[in-house]
Design a protein around this motif. Sequence first.
Motif, mmCIF file in Angstrom:
data_model
loop_
_atom_site.group_PDB
_atom_site.id
_atom_site.type_symbol
_atom_site.label_atom_id
_atom_site.label_comp_id
_atom_site.label_asym_id
_atom_site.label_seq_id
_atom_site.Cartn_x
_atom_site.Cartn_y
_atom_site.Cartn_z
ATOM 1 N N VAL A 267 6.468 -1.508 0.732
ATOM 2 C CA VAL A 267 6.427 -2.524 -0.383
ATOM 3 C C VAL A 267 5.121 -2.134 -1.243
ATOM 4 O O VAL A 267 5.184 -2.237 -2.628
ATOM 5 C CB VAL A 267 6.444 -4.154 0.113
ATOM 6 C CG1 VAL A 267 5.934 -4.914 -1.002
ATOM 7 C CG2 VAL A 267 7.587 -4.252 0.671
ATOM 8 N N ARG A 268 4.167 -1.932 -0.546
ATOM 9 C CA ARG A 268 2.994 -1.540 -1.320
ATOM 10 C C ARG A 268 2.976 -0.332 -1.947
ATOM 11 O O ARG A 268 2.575 -0.183 -3.251
ATOM 12 C CB ARG A 268 1.689 -1.317 -0.270
ATOM 13 C CG ARG A 268 1.234 -2.673 0.266
ATOM 14 C CD ARG A 268 -0.536 -2.341 0.770
ATOM 15 N NE ARG A 268 -0.309 -1.276 1.762
ATOM 16 C CZ ARG A 268 -0.109 -1.279 3.065
ATOM 17 N NH1 ARG A 268 0.321 -2.750 3.635
ATOM 18 N NH2 ARG A 268 -0.156 -0.381 3.790
ATOM 19 N N GLU A 269 3.663 0.576 -1.578
ATOM 20 C CA GLU A 269 3.965 1.732 -2.289
ATOM 21 C C GLU A 269 4.704 1.802 -3.556
ATOM 22 O O GLU A 269 4.630 2.426 -4.532
ATOM 23 C CB GLU A 269 4.607 3.051 -1.341
ATOM 24 C CG GLU A 269 4.668 4.293 -2.141
ATOM 25 C CD GLU A 269 3.485 5.150 -2.400
ATOM 26 O OE1 GLU A 269 3.527 6.133 -3.092
ATOM 27 O OE2 GLU A 269 2.379 4.738 -2.087
ATOM 28 N N ALA A 270 5.736 1.037 -3.496
ATOM 29 C CA ALA A 270 6.874 0.470 -4.400
ATOM 30 C C ALA A 270 5.958 -0.030 -5.642
ATOM 31 O O ALA A 270 6.145 0.546 -6.641
ATOM 32 C CB ALA A 270 7.812 -0.151 -4.076
ATOM 33 N N LEU A 271 5.024 -1.000 -5.235
ATOM 34 C CA LEU A 271 4.220 -1.574 -6.317
ATOM 35 C C LEU A 271 3.198 -0.423 -7.009
ATOM 36 O O LEU A 271 2.785 -0.396 -8.152
ATOM 37 C CB LEU A 271 3.497 -2.658 -5.715
ATOM 38 C CG LEU A 271 4.225 -3.962 -5.419
ATOM 39 C CD1 LEU A 271 3.347 -4.811 -4.750
ATOM 40 C CD2 LEU A 271 4.824 -4.668 -6.654
ATOM 41 N N ARG A 272 2.535 0.531 -6.252
ATOM 42 C CA ARG A 272 1.525 1.556 -6.643
ATOM 43 C C ARG A 272 2.221 2.275 -7.657
ATOM 44 O O ARG A 272 1.522 2.512 -8.548
ATOM 45 C CB ARG A 272 1.003 2.079 -5.445
ATOM 46 C CG ARG A 272 -0.225 3.103 -5.740
ATOM 47 C CD ARG A 272 -0.428 3.929 -4.780
ATOM 48 N NE ARG A 272 0.606 5.030 -4.644
ATOM 49 C CZ ARG A 272 1.018 5.992 -5.099
ATOM 50 N NH1 ARG A 272 0.098 6.189 -6.354
ATOM 51 N NH2 ARG A 272 2.171 6.931 -5.068
ATOM 52 N N TRP A 273 3.565 2.742 -7.113
ATOM 53 C CA TRP A 273 4.212 3.712 -8.002
ATOM 54 C C TRP A 273 4.805 3.268 -9.017
ATOM 55 O O TRP A 273 5.643 3.860 -9.929
ATOM 56 C CB TRP A 273 4.928 4.563 -7.054
ATOM 57 C CG TRP A 273 5.730 5.827 -7.737
ATOM 58 C CD1 TRP A 273 4.878 7.002 -8.004
ATOM 59 C CD2 TRP A 273 7.042 6.196 -7.945
ATOM 60 N NE1 TRP A 273 5.949 7.936 -8.460
ATOM 61 C CE2 TRP A 273 7.175 7.307 -8.588
ATOM 62 C CE3 TRP A 273 8.203 5.236 -7.704
ATOM 63 C CZ2 TRP A 273 8.340 7.706 -9.063
ATOM 64 C CZ3 TRP A 273 9.336 5.760 -8.025
ATOM 65 C CH2 TRP A 273 9.509 7.075 -8.416
ATOM 66 N N ARG A 274 4.903 2.037 -9.177
ATOM 67 C CA ARG A 274 5.729 1.013 -10.140
ATOM 68 C C ARG A 274 7.358 1.566 -10.135
ATOM 69 O O ARG A 274 7.903 1.496 -11.311
ATOM 70 C CB ARG A 274 5.279 1.341 -11.551
ATOM 71 C CG ARG A 274 3.960 0.995 -11.778
ATOM 72 C CD ARG A 274 3.225 1.130 -13.062
ATOM 73 N NE ARG A 274 3.762 2.192 -13.874
ATOM 74 C CZ ARG A 274 3.047 3.450 -13.614
ATOM 75 N NH1 ARG A 274 2.102 3.662 -12.982
ATOM 76 N NH2 ARG A 274 3.746 4.447 -14.408
ATOM 77 N N ALA A 275 7.790 1.400 -9.010
ATOM 78 C CA ALA A 275 9.320 1.645 -8.879
ATOM 79 C C ALA A 275 9.939 0.375 -9.480
ATOM 80 O O ALA A 275 9.278 -0.732 -9.109
ATOM 81 C CB ALA A 275 9.511 1.717 -7.248
ATOM 82 N N ASP A 276 11.136 0.513 -9.871
ATOM 83 C CA ASP A 276 11.828 -0.431 -10.157
ATOM 84 C C ASP A 276 13.237 -0.468 -9.388
ATOM 85 O O ASP A 276 14.197 -1.479 -9.501
ATOM 86 C CB ASP A 276 12.176 -0.451 -11.719
ATOM 87 C CG ASP A 276 12.768 0.554 -12.391
ATOM 88 O OD1 ASP A 276 13.154 1.433 -11.488
ATOM 89 O OD2 ASP A 276 12.529 0.850 -13.356
ATOM 90 N N LEU A 277 13.322 0.099 -8.267
ATOM 91 C CA LEU A 277 14.277 0.072 -7.148
ATOM 92 C C LEU A 277 13.732 0.854 -6.126
ATOM 93 O O LEU A 277 13.220 2.177 -6.311
ATOM 94 C CB LEU A 277 15.691 0.790 -7.742
ATOM 95 C CG LEU A 277 16.603 0.740 -6.654
ATOM 96 C CD1 LEU A 277 17.182 -0.665 -6.238
ATOM 97 C CD2 LEU A 277 18.192 1.438 -7.256
ATOM 98 N N VAL A 278 13.976 0.143 -4.944
ATOM 99 C CA VAL A 278 13.583 1.099 -3.635
ATOM 100 C C VAL A 278 14.881 1.030 -2.783
ATOM 101 O O VAL A 278 15.683 -0.012 -2.632
ATOM 102 C CB VAL A 278 12.554 0.088 -2.924
ATOM 103 C CG1 VAL A 278 12.189 0.869 -1.545
ATOM 104 C CG2 VAL A 278 11.224 -0.197 -3.629
ATOM 105 N N VAL A 279 15.076 2.216 -2.280
ATOM 106 C CA VAL A 279 16.193 2.264 -1.374
ATOM 107 C C VAL A 279 15.996 2.736 0.121
ATOM 108 O O VAL A 279 15.194 3.666 0.196
ATOM 109 C CB VAL A 279 17.197 3.638 -1.758
ATOM 110 C CG1 VAL A 279 18.237 3.887 -1.154
ATOM 111 C CG2 VAL A 279 17.596 3.413 -3.528
#
Length: 313
Positions: A267-279
């Motif tokens: 979850v932190r990495e998704a926010l840091r990288w500004r992802a708009d979808l995590v799989v």
Amino acid sequence: MTGSSTDVVAHGAVKRLLIAIDSSASSTRAAQYVRFMAVSGAEVRLVCVAENPRNIVPLGALTDAELQNARDEIHRDAADALQSAKSVFAGSKIAVQSDVIDLSRHGGSTGNALVDAADEWRADLLVVGARQHHGLLRWIEGTVSEFATTNAPCSILVVPASYEVEIPESPQRILFALDGSPTSLDAMRFGLQFASPGTHLRAIYVIDRAVRLTDLFPIRVLEDAFVEEGKAVLANAAGVLVDLSNPVETGVVSTEPTSDDVSHTIVREALRWRADLVVVGTHGRHGPTRWILGSVAARAARITRTPLLLARP
């Protein structure tokens, strides 16, 4: 990978999307998120589960007339929620149908009703909105969350209410969390169908450095094993992505040494990288040098702040 990127997309294209709807803005937001993800020719079914008033009010507290009035009000709310969600798809070429599932006739719980609907309709994807800690869309909270994650016959997309950025026509930054199992590579292939040619793709492997009393091996031995496996996992991921023209990157990330876990790190990495979808895959392998992807996926679904795709093998 054999073939081109279009082969990957065509192999597992999502054609039947079942969207769970209630009266909250969260479920409408979920519908808005998938509005542009649905491919041409896709079918969308909007489902709202109407509670049984007998489960809300203590047995015997209502007369038959009051019970019927309560049921009518619940159904009106459900119909209004469906109409609001249906308007999201106005002007599209997507076939949309809507249904109210009446628990007073269907029986069981909301989780059962959603899983049964996905199974009977042969859905490729079950979409739910969620707001953590407050029960808004209560279907992804508590026991219902665990039940749907464990028993849904298809992949699940969780769109959290905390995701407030402007929704793109297709995900522009997709993060794939891998654990080294064939299931996680299957999840990557499944998620790739939502990528456009310009979508940035990032595959990560998480090293679990958090020390626990139950650890059977010295932490240094585990870290060394994780690093070696991480290299192999990302090499396999690169093989899946090699034929794509998209911007691609891979990386190893680590949990904090204490009071942390893999799901929070994702979850932190998704926010840091500004992802708009995590799989994330919903099943993984169990062993001293691997995290259990199924439980990680369920935990991530409860805390995610980015749309999260729980992909079935």
